[in-house]
Design an enzyme around this catalytic site. Structure first.
Site, PDB file in Angstrom:
ATOM      1  CB  THR A  58     -24.374 -22.524 -13.855  1.00  0.00           C
ATOM      2  OG1 THR A  58     -24.129 -21.073 -13.734  1.00  0.00           O
ATOM      3  CG2 THR A  58     -23.065 -22.774 -14.506  1.00  0.00           C
ATOM      4  CB  THR A  60     -26.862 -20.163  -9.333  1.00  0.00           C
ATOM      5  OG1 THR A  60     -27.163 -21.303  -8.738  1.00  0.00           O
ATOM      6  CG2 THR A  60     -26.706 -18.965  -8.269  1.00  0.00           C
ATOM      7  CB  CYS A  61     -25.132 -17.911 -13.956  1.00  0.00           C
ATOM      8  SG  CYS A  61     -23.484 -18.517 -12.981  1.00  0.00           S
ATOM      9  CB  ALA A  62     -29.801 -18.953 -15.928  1.00  0.00           C
TER      10      ALA A  62
END
Length: 167
Positions: A58, A60-62
């Site tokens: 995703t 934001t996680c990346a």
């Protein structure tokens, strides 16, 4: 006890309690990129930033993985542990493709008990079985010196506060 956060504005419950500043961090067993099980003792004597998130796939996680990777290059005696339910193969592929060498990914896929023990598991909603977004910073003795659960899963964590705890 449970906490409520939001997923695109919809309230969802989180199971357990995030370790709070001043507490001793609970130990864990998670799976590394080499498929070995690791625990806090594998990082003994080092400061630890646990960047906990649902999935590396995703945006934001990346982004959080990239930002903590960049910051980690300037942090003495510190490891950045990215924790999610992603399979180790996927996380390793992401880090290799992105050229990220300052973070280690740990997976909950064999150890779902981490979600409740650390208070970071979705208790309801479509993402049950995954971790919420949180950052927990530990000192060399595994004492929590910073903890943040992001109130809206799509938001990035407060990087400045997490890194300030290490200064």
């Amino acid at each position: 006890m449970s906490t409520t956060i939001t997923l695109r504005g919809t309230p969802v419950q989180v199971e357990g309690d995030l370790p709070s500043a001043g507490a001793k961090a609970p130990d864990f067993k998670l799976t590394s990129a080499t498929l070995a099980d690791v625990s806090l003792k594998d990082f003994a004597g080092k400061r630890k930033v646990l960047n906990i998130f649902p999935s590396i796939d995703t945006p934001t996680c990346a982004t959080s993985t990239r930002k903590f990777n960049e910051a980690a290059s300037e942090l003495a005696n510190t490891v950045v542990l990215c924790v999610s339910g992603d399979l180790p193969f996927a996380a390793k592929r992401f880090c290799e493709l992105e050229g990220l060498k300052n973070v280690a990914h740990l997976s909950t896929f064999r150890h779902p008990e981490f979600l409740k023990q650390w208070g970071v598991g979705f208790a309801d909603g479509p993402m049950v079985g995954l971790t919420v977004r949180a950052v927990v910073v530990l000192d060399e003795n595994d004492k929590v010196i910073h903890a943040q659960m992001v109130p809206e899963i799509a938001q990035e964590p407060n990087y400045a506060d997490a890194l300030k705890a290490l200064s």
